[in-house]
Design an enzyme around this catalytic site. Structure first.
Site, PDB file in Angstrom:
ATOM      1  CG  ASP A 295     -17.017  58.955  38.157  1.00 19.91           C
ATOM      2  OD1 ASP A 295     -15.971  59.392  37.181  1.00 19.91           O
ATOM      3  OD2 ASP A 295     -17.853  59.869  38.283  1.00 19.91           O
TER       4      ASP A 295
ATOM      5  CE1 TYR B 227     -11.008  67.402  25.054  1.00 14.44           C
ATOM      6  CE2 TYR B 227     -10.604  68.531  22.778  1.00 14.44           C
ATOM      7  CZ  TYR B 227     -11.002  67.344  23.629  1.00 14.44           C
ATOM      8  OH  TYR B 227     -10.708  66.317  23.307  1.00 14.44           O
TER       9      TYR B 227
ATOM     10  CE  LYS C 135      -8.529  65.181  25.663  1.00 17.34           C
ATOM     11  NZ  LYS C 135      -8.549  64.005  26.386  1.00 17.34           N
TER      12      LYS C 135
END
Length: 263
Positions: free
Chosen positions: A76, A173, A177
């Site tokens: 992870d 998001y 990004k």
């Protein structure tokens, strides 16, 4: 002339067990790379007395069938200790790291939501940033000294068109990004000339393992694309292969907008 050949080079692909990550892993292997496929363990499910295989195993088998060496690592990459262990295992197995492709990320997940701004909480932004930006930062920072010492290396961070252009329900998001894109440019300038770092701002992409493209989203995405369709994992994997190969030896600090000609 520089080529796409990756023979005997070692590449780590995070999120490399399915969808886009799997396509990248196989594309690298077909060009001769030894591939480290990293992915999280699935939720524990009891089948008789046996636990299911970690998701990396099928891809590792496919890579070996191609004729390349492969190492599957369950990790992870939100956890620094697991990132460090991944890099250590790679060095123990292969003794070098030539390429890192940070695929791990997402617009929503187990710990955060996507949605309109007024529906989100600070926690959604923080967790979205953690999954998309911090994972790429930790993995890249962990391999940088190795690549610097080798005198050569390439990192590709997977971003999104949402980090370049706004979209309804994509605020967290898109912010994350955009962070990936800017961070990639900073890495490129601070770590040059030995380490090249680039980002790919993906448009819509078909990912069969994650059926998120219901008709309204698909229609909006394809209508914005000059190509009139979603991209495929194999198409985007070709862009990654180019960026980590010697064919892109003078390309660093850029974000390629691979969105089918967004309009």
């Amino acid at each position: 002339m520089p080529s796409f050949d990756m023979t005997d080079r070692v590449a780590i692909v995070t999120g490399g067990s399915q969808g886009f990550g799997k396509a990248i892993s196989l594309a690298l292997a077909r060009q001769g790379a030894n591939v480290v496929v990293a992915a999280r363990e699935p939720e524990e499910v009891t089948v008789g007395r046996e636990r299911p295989h970690a998701p990396v195993h099928p891809v590792v088998d496919e890579i070996r069938a191609i004729g390349s060496r492969a190492l599957g690592i369950t990790a992870d990459v939100r956890n620094q200790d697991e990132v460090d262990a991944m890099v250590a295992q790679t060095m123990d197995e292969f003794g070098r790291i030539d390429a890192l492709v940070n695929v791990v990320g997402g617009s929503w997940g187990e710990t955060f939501r996507s949605g309109a701004l007024m529906e989100l909480e600070p926690h959604d932004f923080i967790e979205c940033y953690r999954v998309n930006v911090l994972t790429a930062f930790m993995c890249s920072k962990a391999v940088q000294p190795i690549m610097k010492a080798q005198g050569k290396g390439a990192i590709v961070n997977i971003a999104s068109g949402a980090g370049v252009n706004p979209g309804t329900g994509q605020a967290a998001y898109g912010a994350a990004k955009a962070g990936v894109i800017n961070m990639s440019k900073s890495m490129a300038y601070e770590w040059a000339p030995e380490v090249r770092v680039n980002a790919i701002a993906l448009g819509g992409i078909e990912t069969p393992h994650r059926p998120m493209w219901h008709e309204s989203v698909r229609s909006t995405t394809t209508n914005r694309s000059a190509m009139g369709r979603l991209g495929t994992p194999d198409e985007h994997a070709g862009t990654v292969l180019w960026l980590v190969s010697d064919a892109a030896g003078y390309i660093t600090g850029t974000a390629i907008e691979a969105d089918g000609g967004r309009r």
